[in-house]
Write a protein that holds these residues in place. Sequence first.
Motif, mmCIF file in Angstrom:
data_model
loop_
_atom_site.group_PDB
_atom_site.id
_atom_site.type_symbol
_atom_site.label_atom_id
_atom_site.label_comp_id
_atom_site.label_asym_id
_atom_site.label_seq_id
_atom_site.Cartn_x
_atom_site.Cartn_y
_atom_site.Cartn_z
ATOM 1 N N ILE A 145 27.385 40.004 -2.413
ATOM 2 C CA ILE A 145 27.083 39.788 -3.830
ATOM 3 C C ILE A 145 28.166 40.469 -4.662
ATOM 4 C CG2 ILE A 145 25.408 40.146 -5.676
ATOM 5 C CD1 ILE A 145 23.266 40.417 -3.430
ATOM 6 N N GLY A 146 28.954 39.670 -5.351
ATOM 7 C CA GLY A 146 29.959 40.217 -6.238
ATOM 8 C C GLY A 146 29.352 40.517 -7.602
ATOM 9 N N LEU A 147 29.685 41.665 -8.162
ATOM 10 C CA LEU A 147 29.184 42.079 -9.472
ATOM 11 C C LEU A 147 30.359 42.135 -10.446
ATOM 12 C CD1 LEU A 147 26.848 45.012 -8.359
ATOM 13 C CD2 LEU A 147 26.216 42.632 -8.779
ATOM 14 N N CYS A 148 30.264 41.397 -11.526
ATOM 15 C CA CYS A 148 31.375 41.338 -12.461
ATOM 16 C C CYS A 148 30.861 41.348 -13.894
ATOM 17 C CB CYS A 148 32.237 40.099 -12.216
ATOM 18 S SG CYS A 148 31.304 38.564 -12.093
ATOM 19 N N GLY A 149 31.695 41.814 -14.783
ATOM 20 C CA GLY A 149 31.315 41.913 -16.190
ATOM 21 C C GLY A 149 31.655 40.693 -16.982
ATOM 22 N N VAL A 183 21.510 48.801 -10.423
ATOM 23 C CA VAL A 183 21.338 47.372 -10.150
ATOM 24 C C VAL A 183 19.862 47.055 -9.942
ATOM 25 C CG1 VAL A 183 21.714 47.651 -7.667
ATOM 26 C CG2 VAL A 183 22.160 45.450 -8.735
ATOM 27 N N ASP A 184 19.422 45.947 -10.524
ATOM 28 C CA ASP A 184 18.053 45.450 -10.413
ATOM 29 C C ASP A 184 17.955 44.560 -9.180
ATOM 30 O OD1 ASP A 184 15.596 44.227 -10.629
ATOM 31 O OD2 ASP A 184 15.946 43.366 -12.612
ATOM 32 N N CYS A 185 17.343 45.049 -8.127
ATOM 33 C CA CYS A 185 17.285 44.299 -6.868
ATOM 34 C C CYS A 185 16.580 42.955 -7.031
ATOM 35 C CB CYS A 185 16.592 45.133 -5.795
ATOM 36 S SG CYS A 185 17.449 46.653 -5.354
ATOM 37 N N GLY A 186 15.555 42.913 -7.877
ATOM 38 C CA GLY A 186 14.808 41.676 -8.064
ATOM 39 C C GLY A 186 15.606 40.584 -8.748
ATOM 40 N N ALA A 187 16.689 40.954 -9.441
ATOM 41 C CA ALA A 187 17.515 39.970 -10.134
ATOM 42 C C ALA A 187 18.682 39.481 -9.285
ATOM 43 C CB ALA A 187 18.049 40.578 -11.437
ATOM 44 N N LEU A 188 18.911 40.105 -8.131
ATOM 45 C CA LEU A 188 20.031 39.726 -7.278
ATOM 46 C C LEU A 188 19.711 38.458 -6.487
ATOM 47 C CD1 LEU A 188 21.007 43.199 -5.784
ATOM 48 C CD2 LEU A 188 22.210 41.947 -7.592
ATOM 49 N N PRO A 189 20.722 37.651 -6.175
ATOM 50 C CA PRO A 189 20.475 36.507 -5.283
ATOM 51 C C PRO A 189 20.087 37.007 -3.903
ATOM 52 C CG PRO A 189 22.838 36.789 -5.704
ATOM 53 C CD PRO A 189 22.129 37.719 -6.627
ATOM 54 N N ARG A 190 19.196 36.300 -3.250
ATOM 55 C CA ARG A 190 18.745 36.689 -1.913
ATOM 56 C C ARG A 190 19.703 36.147 -0.865
ATOM 57 N NH1 ARG A 190 16.459 40.835 -2.927
ATOM 58 N NH2 ARG A 190 15.705 40.884 -0.764
ATOM 59 N N SER A 223 34.619 34.831 -5.019
ATOM 60 C CA SER A 223 34.451 35.815 -6.076
ATOM 61 C C SER A 223 35.567 36.843 -5.982
ATOM 62 C CB SER A 223 33.089 36.520 -5.951
ATOM 63 O OG SER A 223 33.028 37.625 -6.832
ATOM 64 N N SER A 224 36.088 37.218 -7.122
ATOM 65 C CA SER A 224 37.099 38.275 -7.174
ATOM 66 C C SER A 224 36.510 39.534 -7.800
ATOM 67 C CB SER A 224 38.315 37.807 -7.975
ATOM 68 O OG SER A 224 37.931 37.428 -9.297
ATOM 69 N N ALA A 225 35.195 39.699 -7.687
ATOM 70 C CA ALA A 225 34.503 40.819 -8.326
ATOM 71 C C ALA A 225 35.047 42.148 -7.828
ATOM 72 C CB ALA A 225 33.005 40.738 -8.048
ATOM 73 N N TYR A 226 35.064 43.111 -8.722
ATOM 74 C CA TYR A 226 35.557 44.450 -8.400
ATOM 75 C C TYR A 226 34.512 45.254 -7.620
ATOM 76 C CZ TYR A 226 36.213 49.423 -9.435
ATOM 77 O OH TYR A 226 36.296 50.791 -9.347
ATOM 78 N N LEU A 227 33.235 45.041 -7.911
ATOM 79 C CA LEU A 227 32.147 45.717 -7.208
ATOM 80 C C LEU A 227 31.418 44.705 -6.327
ATOM 81 C CD1 LEU A 227 30.487 48.083 -9.838
ATOM 82 C CD2 LEU A 227 31.044 48.732 -7.490
ATOM 83 N N VAL A 228 31.145 45.083 -5.079
ATOM 84 C CA VAL A 228 30.525 44.153 -4.135
ATOM 85 C C VAL A 228 29.396 44.861 -3.399
ATOM 86 C CG1 VAL A 228 30.897 42.678 -2.133
ATOM 87 C CG2 VAL A 228 32.707 42.919 -3.844
ATOM 88 N N ILE A 229 28.289 44.148 -3.228
ATOM 89 C CA ILE A 229 27.159 44.613 -2.418
ATOM 90 C C ILE A 229 27.115 43.746 -1.159
ATOM 91 C CG2 ILE A 229 24.650 44.817 -2.287
ATOM 92 C CD1 ILE A 229 24.626 45.251 -5.296
ATOM 93 N N GLY A 230 27.179 44.392 0.001
ATOM 94 C CA GLY A 230 27.169 43.658 1.253
ATOM 95 C C GLY A 230 28.561 43.309 1.729
ATOM 96 N N GLY A 231 28.634 42.441 2.738
ATOM 97 C CA GLY A 231 29.923 42.018 3.267
ATOM 98 C C GLY A 231 30.451 42.967 4.321
ATOM 99 N N TYR A 232 31.760 43.201 4.297
ATOM 100 C CA TYR A 232 32.426 44.053 5.278
ATOM 101 C C TYR A 232 33.196 45.155 4.565
ATOM 102 C CZ TYR A 232 31.689 40.754 9.158
ATOM 103 O OH TYR A 232 31.127 39.960 10.135
ATOM 104 N N ALA A 233 33.348 46.268 5.256
ATOM 105 C CA ALA A 233 34.277 47.331 4.841
ATOM 106 C C ALA A 233 34.818 47.924 6.136
ATOM 107 C CB ALA A 233 33.582 48.380 3.992
ATOM 108 N N ASP A 234 35.698 47.177 6.813
ATOM 109 C CA ASP A 234 36.164 47.563 8.147
ATOM 110 C C ASP A 234 37.654 47.879 8.174
ATOM 111 O OD1 ASP A 234 36.847 44.939 7.648
ATOM 112 O OD2 ASP A 234 36.413 44.204 9.659
ATOM 113 N N ASP A 235 38.213 48.288 7.027
ATOM 114 C CA ASP A 235 39.595 48.731 7.015
ATOM 115 C C ASP A 235 39.712 50.048 7.776
ATOM 116 O OD1 ASP A 235 39.590 51.038 4.670
ATOM 117 O OD2 ASP A 235 38.121 49.457 4.343
ATOM 118 N N ASP A 236 40.927 50.419 8.150
ATOM 119 C CA ASP A 236 41.078 51.590 9.010
ATOM 120 C C ASP A 236 40.696 52.892 8.314
ATOM 121 O OD1 ASP A 236 43.243 51.579 7.328
ATOM 122 O OD2 ASP A 236 44.761 51.699 8.893
ATOM 123 N N THR A 237 40.869 52.985 6.974
ATOM 124 C CA THR A 237 40.489 54.214 6.275
ATOM 125 C C THR A 237 38.980 54.403 6.298
ATOM 126 O OG1 THR A 237 42.399 53.987 4.807
ATOM 127 C CG2 THR A 237 40.652 55.481 4.106
#
Length: 289
Positions: free
Chosen positions: A32-36, A72-79, A204-218
């Motif tokens: 889920i990308g979050l953007c303004g 973030v309002d969980c009930g308003a997020l896409p499932r 989506s090019s959103a700056y804030l993301v919920i879910g997905g991957y974060a598997d970079d080496d850092t």
Amino acid sequence: MDHRGEFRRAALESGVPDAEIDRFSRHLRLAIGLCGRGDGSPVGHIGGSPRLPVGMKWPSAGDVPLPLLLSVDCGALPRIEDFDLPANGTLLFFVHKERDFLESRADPGRYARVVYVPDGTETEVVRPPDPACVGERIDLCAELRAELPLWLEERDEDEDWHEFWEDLEWDDMSPFQQRLARYVERELPHLDELRSLAYDLWSSSAYLVIGGYADDDTTFDDLMAKTLAKGESFPYPDEDAFRLVSEWIPLANEGRIYEEYYTKFMIRHDDLAAARWDKALTVTIFDAP
């Protein structure tokens, strides 16, 4: 909505065999990308003052108040299938990025907090103990985004490196990298088409993301330092390391900002399903020359 069914139908129409779609779909995650921007209804906000349960003090680490990153309002997020976010209630993320970066390995979680406020809880707007704890409020809208692990991402031909495939010469790959390369060649011959289809469906090019991957080496290195026993380590990439990283998912993932701190809130899938918010860990990064 049946997102995986939507993807399967589109892939079958493009001529990709059913079994290959299954193999690719095992690695595909929707986030889920979050953007303004956008015309949708707000699902949360960065900045501003949070609503906390009546009587709850502002989250802090001793006498250090933790700035609010996101509400973030969980009930308003896409499932999303296979992503066990609460169906309602509010998630709030607090982190002191500089201190989290400097002391995260010595004391993981001290300078970050995830607060969940169930629906029906009596709340109040809480004034920050320090003006630096909040910024200008920006409401956020949600959009779906397709994500793949680094080893299935497209290599940027304009760059001379890739965070996973540092060198594509066969003799320079580790045995595990060679096995992955053979898997891609033999089992995913339509990888380019499948990847493009997923990105076309959910971009989506959103700056804030919920879910997905974060598997970079850092992120990997930080998680290993915080979760493995003292003296234990995995080389990266390595099969055991991949298994361990796959157990984690970003609860809130800030995009990369050069010469600024940015934070990823990570949680194991089973802890997310059980709503064990105290088990979330942060990875705060600072990229600079």
